[in-house]
Design a protein around this motif. Structure first.
Motif, mmCIF file in Angstrom:
data_model
loop_
_atom_site.group_PDB
_atom_site.id
_atom_site.type_symbol
_atom_site.label_atom_id
_atom_site.label_comp_id
_atom_site.label_asym_id
_atom_site.label_seq_id
_atom_site.Cartn_x
_atom_site.Cartn_y
_atom_site.Cartn_z
ATOM 1 N N TYR A 119 0.824 -1.210 0.000
ATOM 2 C CA TYR A 119 0.000 0.000 0.000
ATOM 3 C C TYR A 119 0.858 1.260 0.000
ATOM 4 O O TYR A 119 0.404 2.313 -0.447
ATOM 5 C CB TYR A 119 -1.004 -0.051 1.155
ATOM 6 C CG TYR A 119 -2.132 -0.986 0.802
ATOM 7 C CD1 TYR A 119 -3.269 -0.527 0.152
ATOM 8 C CD2 TYR A 119 -2.016 -2.353 1.030
ATOM 9 C CE1 TYR A 119 -4.269 -1.387 -0.230
ATOM 10 C CE2 TYR A 119 -3.008 -3.234 0.649
ATOM 11 C CZ TYR A 119 -4.131 -2.742 0.016
ATOM 12 O OH TYR A 119 -5.117 -3.608 -0.388
ATOM 13 N N ALA A 152 -0.630 5.182 -0.819
ATOM 14 C CA ALA A 152 -1.901 5.387 -0.121
ATOM 15 C C ALA A 152 -1.694 6.417 0.991
ATOM 16 O O ALA A 152 -0.647 6.441 1.626
ATOM 17 C CB ALA A 152 -2.388 4.066 0.468
ATOM 18 N N GLU A 179 -5.985 6.812 4.721
ATOM 19 C CA GLU A 179 -6.400 5.593 4.019
ATOM 20 C C GLU A 179 -5.767 4.363 4.665
ATOM 21 O O GLU A 179 -6.431 3.350 4.881
ATOM 22 C CB GLU A 179 -5.999 5.678 2.542
ATOM 23 C CG GLU A 179 -6.841 6.677 1.754
ATOM 24 C CD GLU A 179 -6.385 6.837 0.307
ATOM 25 O OE1 GLU A 179 -7.214 7.167 -0.534
ATOM 26 O OE2 GLU A 179 -5.179 6.635 0.033
ATOM 27 N N HIS A 191 -8.171 1.665 6.274
ATOM 28 C CA HIS A 191 -8.309 0.413 5.526
ATOM 29 C C HIS A 191 -7.389 -0.692 6.018
ATOM 30 O O HIS A 191 -7.635 -1.867 5.755
ATOM 31 C CB HIS A 191 -8.067 0.648 4.033
ATOM 32 C CG HIS A 191 -9.142 1.455 3.377
ATOM 33 N ND1 HIS A 191 -10.354 0.917 3.002
ATOM 34 C CD2 HIS A 191 -9.206 2.766 3.065
ATOM 35 C CE1 HIS A 191 -11.103 1.860 2.472
ATOM 36 N NE2 HIS A 191 -10.435 3.000 2.497
ATOM 37 N N LEU A 192 -6.286 -0.355 6.680
ATOM 38 C CA LEU A 192 -5.361 -1.388 7.139
ATOM 39 C C LEU A 192 -5.249 -1.429 8.661
ATOM 40 O O LEU A 192 -5.466 -2.459 9.282
ATOM 41 C CB LEU A 192 -3.956 -1.156 6.554
ATOM 42 C CG LEU A 192 -3.823 -1.030 5.044
ATOM 43 C CD1 LEU A 192 -2.364 -0.848 4.677
ATOM 44 C CD2 LEU A 192 -4.360 -2.265 4.345
ATOM 45 N N PRO A 220 -8.688 -2.213 10.881
ATOM 46 C CA PRO A 220 -9.134 -3.616 10.821
ATOM 47 C C PRO A 220 -8.139 -4.583 11.456
ATOM 48 O O PRO A 220 -8.541 -5.512 12.151
ATOM 49 C CB PRO A 220 -9.277 -3.890 9.323
ATOM 50 C CG PRO A 220 -9.387 -2.565 8.681
ATOM 51 C CD PRO A 220 -8.657 -1.587 9.544
ATOM 52 N N TYR A 221 -6.823 -4.345 11.219
ATOM 53 C CA TYR A 221 -5.851 -5.229 11.836
ATOM 54 C C TYR A 221 -5.858 -5.094 13.358
ATOM 55 O O TYR A 221 -5.461 -6.003 14.070
ATOM 56 C CB TYR A 221 -4.436 -4.955 11.297
ATOM 57 C CG TYR A 221 -4.079 -5.842 10.133
ATOM 58 C CD1 TYR A 221 -3.861 -7.199 10.319
ATOM 59 C CD2 TYR A 221 -3.993 -5.336 8.844
ATOM 60 C CE1 TYR A 221 -3.557 -8.022 9.254
ATOM 61 C CE2 TYR A 221 -3.689 -6.149 7.762
ATOM 62 C CZ TYR A 221 -3.470 -7.496 7.984
ATOM 63 O OH TYR A 221 -3.179 -8.324 6.933
#
Ligand SMILES: Nc1ncnc2c1ncn2[C@@H]1O[C@H](COP(=O)(O)OP(=O)(O)OP(=O)(O)O)[C@@H](O)[C@H]1O
Ligand SMILES: [Mg+2]
Lengths: 265, 283
Positions: free
Chosen positions: B181, B186, B190, B194-195, B198-199
């Motif tokens: 990414y 990114a 973002e 997006h990373l 969630p992780y």
């Protein structure tokens, strides 16, 4: 170009005096003993690290600028998929992020022409061509290792990159899966003819895929030899059994051995 | 494929609760309870405990009330317990909400700004092992008998485990994923959305499983410390013990235990839905 980790006497010089020019649309493999700086070189091209000295240009622009314009498609050793996203969304997420890239692409000289030459394929078509048509809505955990790596390759191609940077993408796969992924990569590439930098430890893989094999040595990391592979494409299994294919394999292996001895000396 | 796969950004300097398989907290399929191998052992254990209790209640009547009395106190006046349980639950939930919001925001700051991380994390690690409940009496002196000390205590108790776990989770994105990414440049927001978030979720749920029971403890201790409070199971317990009503004390404790189980179940159910992609959610 030079890249060192750390400073002073304890510094590791990962790359020293490396010079390499890759003509657009070429498939170039990097091969060499472990620790010779192959991954470091790729990370620099992919804009993830800066060289200490010297310069890297991707189609005439600095790696950072190339990344900002989404010209670089990276395929790491592991598929690096997001476990909560379906195959389809894993491929489309990088397309959606960094939406300013489209504007920046217009300003890159020559990119529009190169892009026009690339085939117009939707993500669905790409995934179907990679044998993932049935798996669009599956999660990565539901796929085999080979299928996951296919998704990673499609994710890179779907960006319509100018340069594909692949670091041992097939090294974790079994022999048969690896060959079928090589087939697919070659099929995609022959259609696309994007520039590829491909790191591998397998001589056979390097000879089969590449136009040029770059042999590296370590201590410090450097390029010792560039071997052009003058074999016809498409390169199917028949070719791999031919004498001239084996001759190239022997040549590359010999150069690798020499690189090994030169560093021991 | 699991979150733990691959190298992560940095070896972490703190030890958060790992988002691991928590067999104990997971209700299995409800049908499993039909099998004697599943229900018999805990049933026997309960029977043994009840027998021990009854024996103890006969020997030490000033310590243990007869189970029968505890039961009849519960059934005789369910409204009383429900009313107080809801009060305690409300305090616990409000404090948890506050602590969670604060901890999450600070965790994001620590993941984005190295300086904040360096400043906050060592202090957080020390405060995390400090029994924060102990300041409850001081807070009551400072803020009186209203809701403020209760919210502050439960909020503080929840704050540090959530901060430490979330901060670690936000940095648990595998190196190669970050590389992919970053190679498309990114943006920070973002990457965060997006990373990183969630992780971090499995870590956040691991923290919630720790913090839900803690928030109830915090609320109870705060109620007990505020001698003039009128509601809550903590108040009920301290009032009943001062009047030597042992059945009421133990009935309140039983209600607290039930509350803890219900909360843990609730987290687990939500986690299963949200983290269906994660190993810990599959059992
Ligand atoms: N982040 C880092 N910090 C310090 N040294 C590093 C770092 N990354 C790489 N190196 C060193 O740089 C040299 C080149 O590493 P690199 O990973 O590029 O090798 P490689 O050719 O990709 O090896 P392999 O075939 O094992 O993947 C090695 O000596 C390695 O120890
Ligand atoms: Mg490498």
């Amino acid at each position: 170009m030079r890249r060192a980790y750390g400073a002073g006497r304890s510094a590791t010089v990962a790359l020293d005096d490396v010079e390499l020019t890759v003509p657009p649309g070429r498939f170039v493999s990097l091969i060499g003993p472990s620790g010779c700086g192959k991954s470091t070189l790729l990370r620099i091209v992919a804009g993830l690290e800066q060289p200490d000295r010297g310069e890297v240009l991707v189609h005439g622009v600095a790696p950072a600028e190339a990344c900002a314009a989404k010209m670089v498609g990276l395929v790491p050793q592991s598929p690096a998929l997001l476990p909560w996203l379906s195959v389809l969304r894993n491929v489309t997420l990088p397309q959606r992020l960094n939406s300013g890239a489209a504007r920046r692409r217009e300003r890159i000289p020559g990119l529009a022409a190169r892009e026009a030459a690339a085939p117009a394929r939707t993500v669905q078509e790409l995934l179907a061509a990679a044998g993932l048509g049935e798996s669009l809505h599956k999660l990565p955990a539901e796929l085999s290792g080979g299928m996951r790596q296919r998704v990673a390759i499609v994710r890179a191609f779907a960006l319509r990159p100018d340069v594909l940077v692949m670091d041992e993408p097939f090294s974790a796969l079994d022999e048969l899966t690896r060959e079928s992924l090589q087939d697919q990569l070659l099929a995609l590439w022959e259609e696309w003819r994007t520039t590829v930098l491909f790191v591998t430890h397998s001589v056979t893989e390097a000879v089969r895929l590449s136009d040029t094999v770059v042999v590296m040595a370590r201590g410090p990391g450097r390029i010792v030899e560039t071997v052009g592979i003058d074999l016809p494409r498409p390169r199917d299994e028949g070719l791999m059994r031919e004498r001239r294919f084996h001759a190239y394999e022997d040549l590359v292996r010999d150069r690798l051995r020499r690189a090994w001895h030169s560093e021991a000396a | 494929m699991s979150v733990a796969e691959g190298r992560t950004e940095e070896a972490s300097d703190v030890r958060p609760a790992r988002p691991s398989r928590m067999r104990f907290g997971h209700p299995r399929s409800p049908l499993a309870w039909l099998r004697p191998a599943v229900w018999l052992p805990p049933a026997v254990m309960l029977a043994v405990l009840a027998a021990l209790w009854s024996w103890g209640a006969r020997r030490l009547p000033y310590l243990l009330p007869p189970l029968r009395d505890v039961g009849s106190s519960l059934t005789g006046n369910p409204g009383y317990y429900l009313h107080n349980a809801l009060a305690t639950l409300g305090e616990a939930a409000a404090g948890l909400g506050l602590g969670f919001a604060g901890a999450f925001v600070l965790a994001v700051l620590t993941s984005e700004l190295l300086l904040v991380r360096r400043a906050v994390m060592p202090v957080a690690v020390v405060l995390n092992v400090t029994p924060v409940v102990a300041i409850a009496p001081a807070l009551v002196v400072a803020f009186g008998f209203g809701p403020a000390p209760k919210l502050i205590i439960t909020g503080l108790i929840c704050f540090f485990p959530i901060l430490i776990n979330t901060a670690t989770g936000l940095r648990s994105v595998p190196q190669e994923v970050l590389h992919v990414y970053r190679s498309i440049d990114a943006g920070r927001i973002e990457v965060l959305w997006h990373l990183r978030v969630p992780y971090a979720l499995p870590y956040v749920f691991a923290a919630l499983r720790i913090v839900f029971p803690l928030s109830v403890i915090g609320a109870v201790v705060a109620e007990m410390s505020a001698a003039g409070s009128t509601r809550g199971l903590g108040t009920a317990i301290s009032v009943a013990s001062s009047m030597n009503q042992l059945p009421v004390v133990y009935a309140s404790i039983a209600v607290l235990a039930l509350m803890g189980v219900a909360l843990l179940l609730a987290v687990t159910l939500v986690e299963r839905r949200v983290l269906h992609w994660h190993d810990s959610a599959k059992d």
